[in-house]
Design an enzyme around this catalytic site. Structure first.
Site, short mmCIF file in Angstrom:
data_model
loop_
_atom_site.label_atom_id
_atom_site.label_comp_id
_atom_site.label_asym_id
_atom_site.label_seq_id
_atom_site.Cartn_x
_atom_site.Cartn_y
_atom_site.Cartn_z
N THR A 99 0.73 -1.12 0.06
CA THR A 99 0.01 -0.07 0.09
C THR A 99 0.87 1.15 0.07
O THR A 99 0.44 2.19 -0.78
CB THR A 99 -0.95 0.12 1.14
OG1 THR A 99 -0.17 -0.33 2.46
CG2 THR A 99 -1.99 -0.98 1.00
N THR A 100 2.11 1.31 0.75
CA THR A 100 2.96 2.36 0.73
C THR A 100 3.44 2.46 -0.54
O THR A 100 3.71 3.55 -1.13
CB THR A 100 4.05 2.24 1.80
OG1 THR A 100 3.11 2.10 3.07
CG2 THR A 100 4.70 3.41 2.19
N ASP A 397 -1.73 -8.51 6.46
CA ASP A 397 -1.04 -8.13 5.33
C ASP A 397 -0.44 -9.53 5.03
O ASP A 397 -0.39 -9.98 3.71
CB ASP A 397 -0.13 -6.96 5.51
CG ASP A 397 -0.72 -5.74 5.54
OD1 ASP A 397 -1.93 -5.56 5.48
OD2 ASP A 397 0.09 -4.71 5.55
#
Length: 560
Positions: A99-100, A397
């Site tokens: 996501t980053t 995650d």
């Protein structure tokens, strides 16, 4: 004398107070907003990423370095920057990790072409170049990804462990990677291989103890529900019990609401009370006849029923949360019944062992050795509440990454290796193209380098020096060389070092980042409607409420 030109009437298109901004300054303002968001996230990337402490309006603190969680908690209001929040959320839902990466890539692409926008290059040429470069990147990933054979279960399990471990290396739990990687892979392998529904992995958080006290239950565990006095007399463990799951209330119901009974004699009243008792006794006897030794219900089980079951050595639990009951049924078989009559053997489930155990300050009901188990429960321990929540996010995650790797066994090397390889490949291809597209594709290639550069910066390494070493290696055909935050050289072959990621994470990240960058480049005007004067007036009352209130027909007014 010359006649004056007729005055043009003023055309009012938009409501007074509407804010419009357009043209090049608007586009540059949107790019600046996206860069501000990326700057907030950039320090969380990689194995040496920092965490963010975010306090909401209620004063609740959360510590996390998960990109999607940070963006969700930040409550961003800028409309263009919200696009980055959406792609991070989509990446989290689809793949679970990266996501980053996806936010940093999108922002860096915009940063690289900002100069071209200022010089007047058409955004459409830039978008065309980005899409072409993204296509090339994805083709290249698919041509070099490594497929791990599923025929060898040991080898395949080892792949899953490496992927889980890589996902955790940037999280708060990186010091316990081997312990949690094994737990995550075991949890995913418990699920139905066809469906792989991660919602069937229950997560229970119990403060106290250390991280190593966390455990994986091959079956279902849920917190002991509210019970009445008789529950302490019930047996707390069984071998091979029959389990009945209900959606039935086992309580004496006094008809207080909307009921009026006129009685002439005391005996009539007694008959009504007896009837209520008979109804509940009939239900309890029907349950006992099924032979079930463990009775679970979504709805309350009252004190009478609890004592009745205790006298017959039957364990019962009422008010069981719906998702826990669903997972129990998945594990032990049977089905949830909405009536107590006509319950047959096939409606009951069974498990090898049922037990109530104390963990920390809580008591938990454990269903283990389940024959049909397609579900499991992670019990997480740790010191602070926020710490356990971050462990849960990190494991989510890792579970998503392992799930993707099970469905699709293709991997690439992480640690910035694949991004640098794509960068050198796209740069080489761009030099063979004439015109402005060449500049745009080189900008895309440069943007990909933000991942290894940021990993170096976060680890306190000299990013320029390490990127030069890596470019030299990649030019010599060493495509799996990436950043090494621990070694003396700062670079290593990350494939040999088992820094593996599912290629799907990278494909999705590049696709999403390109789409987001193109979307922001295609916007040249923002029209913002004026804020309403009345702040959140609340829901409207149904029509006719006021008249009824004035007539005195509302509740609480005595009728004449």
């Amino acid at each position: 004398m010359q006649r004056g030109l007729p005055m043009q009437p003023t055309v009012v298109l938009l409501k007074e107070g509407t804010d419009t901004s357009q043209g090049k300054p608007q586009l540059l303002s949107n790019i600046s907003a996206c860069l501000a968001v990326a700057e907030t996230l950039s320090t969380t990337l990689g194995p040496r990423g920092m965490d963010k402490l975010i306090v909401n309006e209620r004063g609740e603190a959360q510590i996390t370095n998960d990109g999607a969680t940070i963006l969700k908690l930040l409550d961003i209001v800028h409309p263009a920057a919200r696009t980055l929040v959406d792609i991070a959320r989509a990446q989290d839902a689809e793949v679970g990790d990266g996501t980053t990466t996806v936010v940093l890539l999108a922002a860096q692409m915009l940063k690289e072409v900002r100069g071209y926008i200022e010089e007047g290059v058409s955004p459409h040429i830039i978008m065309k170049g980005f899409r072409k470069a993204a296509e090339l990147a994805i083709e290249h990933i698919k041509s070099i990804q490594i497929t791990v054979e599923r025929s060898n279960p040991e080898q395949f399990r080892s792949l899953l462990l490496k992927c889980a471990s890589t996902s955790m290396s940037s999280k708060l739990i990186h010091s316990e990677k081997p312990f949690f990687s094994k737990m995550v892979v075991d949890a995913v392998q418990c699920l139905d291989p066809e469906d792989l529904n991660e919602n069937l992995i229950g997560v229970k958080k119990i403060p106290g103890g250390g991280m190593q006290d966390s455990l994986l239950v091959n079956g279902v565990a849920f917190k002991k529900t509210f019970t009445y006095a008789g529950a302490e007399q019930q047996p707390k463990s069984f071998r091979d019990p029959l389990i009945l799951s209900l959606n039935v209330e086992l309580e004496l119901k006094a008809e207080k609401d909307n009921a009026e009974v006129r009685v002439e004699h005391v005996s009539d009243y007694q008959a009504i009370v007896d009837a209520e008792w008979q109804i509940i006794y009939r239900k309890l006897e029907a349950i006992e006849k099924t032979g079930a030794k463990v009775v679970l219900s979504k709805l309350p089980i009252g004190d009478l029923a609890t004592q009745w079951f205790a006298d017959r050595d039957i364990f019962c639990a009422g008010r069981v949360p719906a998702d826990d009951l669903t997972r129990v049924v998945q594990a032990v078989g049977g089905s949830i019944q909405s009536t107590c009559s006509d319950i047959k053997r096939e409606h009951l489930g069974t498990c090898g062992s049922f037990e109530e155990k104390q963990i920390g300050g809580e008591r938990y009901n454990f269903f283990t050795e389940c024959s049909k188990a397609k579900t499991c429960t992670l019990i997480l321990r740790g010191g602070a509440e926020q710490f356990i929540e971050e462990v849960e996010r990190s494991l989510h995650d890792a579970i998503m990454v392992v799930k993707r790797a099970v469905k699709n066994g293709d991997i690439v090397a992480g640690g910035g290796a694949i991004e640098l390889d794509l960068s050198s490949r796209i740069r080489k291809h761009a030099l063979s193209i004439p015109g402005k597209l060449q500049l745009v594709m080189i900008a895309f290639a440069k943007a990909l380098e933000v991942i290894p550069r940021q990993i170096c910066d976060n680890a306190g390494l000299d990013s320029t020096d390490i990127l030069n070493k890596l470019r030299m290696k990649h030019a010599a055909g060493e495509k799996w060389f990436g950043v090494d935050v621990d070694g003396p050289d700062g670079i290593r072959n990350n494939l040999d070092a088992f820094v593996w990621e599912p290629s799907l994470v990278k494909v999705n990240a590049i696709n999403s980042a390109t789409e987001a960058a193109c979307l922001i480049l295609s916007v040249d005007e923002t029209v913002r409607a004026p804020q309403s004067e009345a702040q959140n007036p609340g829901p409207k009352a149904p029509p006719g409420t006021a008249q009824r209130a004035l007539r005195g027909g509302g509740r609480g007014m005595p009728r004449r």
